[in-house]
Design a protein around this motif. Structure first.
Motif, short mmCIF file in Angstrom:
data_model
loop_
_atom_site.label_atom_id
_atom_site.label_comp_id
_atom_site.label_asym_id
_atom_site.label_seq_id
_atom_site.Cartn_x
_atom_site.Cartn_y
_atom_site.Cartn_z
N LEU B 109 0.81 -1.11 0.12
CA LEU B 109 -0.01 0.08 -0.08
C LEU B 109 0.74 1.19 0.24
CD1 LEU B 109 -3.04 -0.69 2.33
CD2 LEU B 109 -2.87 -0.97 -0.25
N PHE B 110 1.91 1.33 0.95
CA PHE B 110 2.86 2.29 0.73
C PHE B 110 3.44 2.69 -0.56
CE2 PHE B 110 6.67 4.78 2.33
CZ PHE B 110 5.95 6.02 2.76
N LEU B 111 4.03 1.66 -1.12
CA LEU B 111 4.65 1.42 -2.23
C LEU B 111 3.66 2.01 -3.53
CD1 LEU B 111 7.19 0.86 -4.00
CD2 LEU B 111 5.96 -1.40 -4.41
N GLN B 112 2.46 1.55 -3.38
CA GLN B 112 1.36 2.15 -4.48
C GLN B 112 1.30 3.69 -4.21
OE1 GLN B 112 0.63 0.13 -7.08
NE2 GLN B 112 1.66 -1.35 -5.98
N GLN B 113 1.11 4.31 -3.20
CA GLN B 113 0.83 5.78 -3.12
C GLN B 113 2.16 6.44 -3.67
OE1 GLN B 113 1.72 8.22 -0.41
NE2 GLN B 113 3.22 6.55 0.16
N HIS B 114 3.32 5.81 -3.38
CA HIS B 114 4.47 6.37 -3.77
C HIS B 114 4.67 6.40 -5.13
CE1 HIS B 114 8.74 6.98 -3.68
NE2 HIS B 114 9.10 5.94 -4.48
N ASN B 115 4.06 5.34 -5.66
CA ASN B 115 4.47 5.10 -7.20
C ASN B 115 3.39 6.17 -7.95
OD1 ASN B 115 6.24 3.23 -6.91
ND2 ASN B 115 5.03 1.49 -7.63
N VAL B 116 2.14 6.17 -7.47
CA VAL B 116 1.26 7.16 -7.86
C VAL B 116 1.74 8.61 -7.99
CG1 VAL B 116 -0.89 8.36 -7.42
CG2 VAL B 116 -0.90 5.91 -7.43
N LYS B 117 2.37 9.10 -6.92
CA LYS B 117 2.99 10.47 -6.76
C LYS B 117 3.84 10.56 -7.97
CE LYS B 117 3.34 10.39 -2.21
NZ LYS B 117 3.38 10.87 -0.82
N GLU B 118 4.84 9.46 -8.00
CA GLU B 118 5.93 9.47 -8.86
C GLU B 118 5.30 9.61 -10.55
OE1 GLU B 118 9.81 7.68 -6.95
OE2 GLU B 118 8.71 6.31 -8.37
N GLU B 119 4.47 8.55 -10.70
CA GLU B 119 3.96 8.60 -11.98
C GLU B 119 2.90 9.71 -12.61
OE1 GLU B 119 2.27 4.57 -12.59
OE2 GLU B 119 4.02 3.65 -11.67
N GLN B 120 2.08 10.31 -11.70
CA GLN B 120 1.20 11.26 -12.05
C GLN B 120 1.89 12.57 -11.85
OE1 GLN B 120 -2.48 10.73 -10.11
NE2 GLN B 120 -2.72 8.69 -11.02
#
Lengths: 433, 149
Positions: B109-120
Motif C-alpha cells: 500500500l505504501f509503495l502504491q501511493q508512492h508510485n502514484v505520486k511519481e507516475e502522476q
C-alpha cells in the motif's frame, strides 16, 4: 502541476479524515435504531417521514460523511490540491455537517419546522461551499486527469443536490411553501447519480487498480462514464418531456450496469490472490448496483413492483447496498493504512533520528481480519433482510434493523480499535522523541 | 514521447508482478519459492531506487533547481520502503506467515501511493524538464534507452 504539494507537510493530520470516518457507523447506528423503533413499517412508502429520516441518515450521515472525509485526505495527497487552512476548514465542515445532518434527521422524526430551518441554514451553505471549494482547489492545480475531472463533476452534483434539498426542505420549514414532488425525484437523481455514482466512478478508476492490484479500467472509461452520467442527468432534468426523461433514466441504468460489470470483471482478474475484505465488500456492492438498476428498469416498464413502489427497493439497493458496501470496504483499506502512515510520519519527516528502533504495528495488526469478516456477514444479512422487509413488513423489519445495528456497531468497534492503537503508539513516539 | 515516464513506470509494474507472485507463494506456504521471489523483488526494487536516487533525481534537481522538494520526499519514502523490505525479508527468512503477509500489505500500500505520486506528478514533470538532457541519464541509469532510438 503543483509539485510542492507532494511535500509530506501537506498530508493532513490523522484526525482530519478519521473524525469523519468514525461518525460514519454512528449514523449507521442511528438509522438502524429508527428502523427498529418503526419495526419496518417505514419501508412501505418512500414518502413517510421516518423513511426520509433513515434515508438522510444514510445519504448524509453515512455516505457523504465518508466522502467528505476521504476528499479532505485524498485531494492534497493524490492531486496536490490543498484547501487553505485545511485542518481548521475540515474541522468546521465536520462540526457543521454533523450538526446539520442531525437536525435534518430529527426534523423528519419530530416534524419540527424549526429543525428543518436549522438543517437548511447549516447544510446548504456548507455543502455548496465545500463543492465550490473542491472545484477551485482542483482547478488551481491544473490537473485534468480523469480522477480530477470526475471529482469536479461530482462536486457539481453535490451542489445541485444540496440546492434542491434546500428547496424541498423549505416546504417543511416555512408555511406556504410547497415544492412539488417532482423536485424530490430530481433531488434524488442528482444525489444518487450526479454526486455518489460519479464520485465512485472517478475514485474507483484510481483506487481499484492500485489497492486491489487489478488491471486498469479501459482507457477513457471512467472519464467517459462520468461525463455521460452528468450529460443524461442534465438532459433528463432540463428537457420537459416524459419521453426524453425515460430515455435518460434508461441510459443511466445502462451506464450503471456497464460500470458494475466492468468493475466485477476487473476484480475477478485481481493479481493478488489472497483474501481481501475490501474485495468482498466491493463485489457485493457491485452486485447491488446491477440489481438496483434492474429494479428501476422493471419499475419503469411495469410501473409497480409486486404491488410496491419500485423506488423504495431501488433506493435500498443503490444506497444501503451499493454505496454503503463500497464505503465500508474502502474504510477497511484506508483506515489501517492511515494509522500506519501517521505513526511513521515522524520518521518520514526526519523528525526522529535514523536508526532509532521504533515498533510500528503492520497494517494487518491494526484491524484483525476476523471481526471484519463478521461485520461483513451482518452487513449482507442486514441488506437481504431489508429487501425482504419491503415486501413483508412486521418481524422481518426487526430482524433487518437488528442485523444492521450489529453491523454498524461492529464497524464502529473495529474503527475505534484502530484509533486506540494509533493513540497508544503515537504516545510511544513522543517518548522516543 | 514520455521516455522517463515509460521507463520508470514499467519498472514499477515489473516489481509489482514479482511482489504478487511472492505473496501468493507465501499464501500457499511455498517458502522456497517465496524466498527466491523475495530476493528478486528486493534486488529489482533496490536497483530501481538507486537508478532514481543516483540518476534521475540529481538531474531533475539540477535542471529545475528544486532540491528540497518532491525528490526529497521520494528519497525519504525510499528509506521507509527499504526498511519495510528488510523486515519482510526477515519474516520470510523465519517463515512467519502472518508477519510476512502483514508487512507485505503494508509495503504494497505504501509503495502504491508512492508510485502514484511519481507516475502522476514527478515523472511527467521530469519528462518536460529533462527533454534535452536524456543522454545524461543513459550512463547513470542501467538500461535507459538512448534518445532518438
Amino acid at each position: 502541476m503543483n509539485l510542492a504539494a507532494l511535500s509530506l507537510e501537506n498530508a493532513p493530520g490523522f484526525w482530519v479524515p478519521l473524525r469523519f470516518f468514525l461518525a460514519v457507523p454512528v449514523f449507521g447506528v442511528i438509522a438502524a435504531v429508527v428502523l427498529f423503533i418503526d419495526g419496518g413499517q417505514l419501508l412501505q412508502s418512500r414518502w413517510q417521514a421516518a423513511t426520509l429520516a433513515v434515508t438522510h441518515a444514510f445519504t448524509l450521515g453515512y455516505i457523504a460523511m465518508a466522502m467528505l472525509g476521504a476528499l479532505f485526505q485524498m485531494l492534497p495527497v493524490v492531486m496536490g490540491a490543498s484547501f487553505p487552512r485545511a485542518e481548521r476548514a475540515s474541522l468546521l465542515v465536520y462540526l457543521l455537517f454533523t450538526a446539520g445532518t442531525l437536525c435534518l434527521v430529527f426534523a423528519f422524526l419530530m416534524h419540527k419546522a424549526v429543525l428543518f430551518a436549522a438543517a437548511i441554514v447549516i447544510l446548504v451553505p456548507v455543502l455548496v461551499l465545500f463543492g465550490l471549494g473542491v472545484l477551485v482547489v482542483i482547478g488551481r492545480t491544473g490537473n485534468v486527469g480523469a480522477t480530477a475531472r470526475g471529482v469536479q463533476l461530482a462536486a457539481v452534483g453535490l451542489i445541485v443536490t444540496a440546492a434542491l434539498g434546500g428547496y424541498l426542505g423549505s416546504g417543511y420549514a416555512f408555511e406556504g411553501l410547497a415544492p412539488g414532488r417532482s423536485a424530490t425525484d430530481y433531488h434524488a437523481a442528482w444525489g444518487l447519480v450526479g454526486w455518489i455514482f460519479v464520485l465512485i466512478i472517478a475514485i474507483s478508476g484510481q483506487v481499484i487498480p492500485m489497492f486491489l492490484a487489478t488491471p486498469p479500467y479501459p482507457r477513457r472509461f471512467n472519464r467517459g462514464m462520468a461525463y455521460l452520467s452528468i450529460l443524461f442527468l442534465c438532459i433528463g432534468s432540463l428537457v420537459p418531456s416524459q419521453g426524453v426523461r425515460e430515455v435518460c433514466v434508461a441510459a443511466v441504468i445502462v451506464l450503471m450496469t456497464v460500470y458494475a460489470v466492468v468493475t466485477l470483471k476487473l476484480l475477478q482478474k485481481r493479481r493478488r490472490k489472497r483474501f481481501d475484505i475490501t474485495n468482498w465488500f466491493w463485489r457485493f456492492g457491485q452486485g447491488c448496483l446491477v440489481a438496483g438498476g434492474a429494479v428501476i428498469a422493471y419499475g419503469y416498464s411495469a410501473r409497480t413492483f409486486a404491488g410496491q413502489d419500485g423506488a423504495m427497493l431501488a433506493g435500498l439497493l443503490l444506497l444501503a447496498g451499493f454505496a454503503v458496501s463500497l464505503i465500508n470496504g474502502m474504510l477497511y483499506k484506508i483506515v489501517p493504512f492511515l494509522v500506519w502512515l501517521n505513526l511513521r510520519m515522524p520518521v518520514l519527516r526526519g523528525e526522529i533520528e535514523a536508526g532509532t528502533r521504533l515498533y510500528t504495528p503492520n497494517i494487518h495488526e491494526v484491524i484483525d481480519v476476523r471481526p471484519m469478516k463478521l461485520q461483513f456477514v451482518f452487513h449482507v444479512a442486514g441488506l437481504l433482510l431489508l429487501v425482504v422487509t419491503v415486501f413483508q413488513a412486521g418481524s422481518w423489519g426487526y430482524a433487518a434493523a437488528a442485523a444492521m445495528l450489529i453491523s454498524n456497531l461492529l464497524l464502529l468497534m473495529n474503527l475505534l480499535h484502530a484509533t486506540r492503537l494509533y493513540r497508544k503508539y503515537s504516545s510511544q513516539i513522543l517518548e522516543v522523541r | 514521447m514520455e521516455p522517463i515516464s515509460e521507463f520508470f513506470s514499467a519498472q514499477h509494474r515489473a516489481c509489482d508482478r514479482v511482489f504478487e507472485q511472492m505473496e501468493s507463494a507465501v499464501s500457499r506456504d511455498d517458502w522456497q519459492q517465496a524466498e527466491t521471489l523475495f530476493n528478486e523483488l528486493s534486488e529489482d526494487t533496490l536497483q530501481h531506487f538507486s537508478s532514481e536516487e543516483q540518476g534521475l533525481f540529481p538531474l531533475f534537481e539540477e535542471k529545475t533547481g528544486m532540491r528540497a522538494g518532491p525528490t526529497q520526499v521520494m528519497r525519504s519514502e525510499h528509506v521507509e520502503l527499504r526498511d519495510l523490505l528488510q523486515r519482510m525479508g526477515d519474516a520470510v527468512g523465519v517463515k512467519d506467515r502472518d508477519q510476512t503477509l502483514g508487512l507485505a500489505e503494508t509495503f504494497f500500500l505504501f509503495l502504491q501511493q508512492h508510485n502514484v505520486k511519481e507516475e502522476q506528478m514527478l515523472y511527467p514533470m521530469a519528462d518536460q524538464a529533462l527533454q534535452g538532457a536524456l543522454q545524461d541519464l543513459v550512463g547513470k541509469v542501467p538500461g535507459f534507452p538512448p534518445p532518438g532510438r
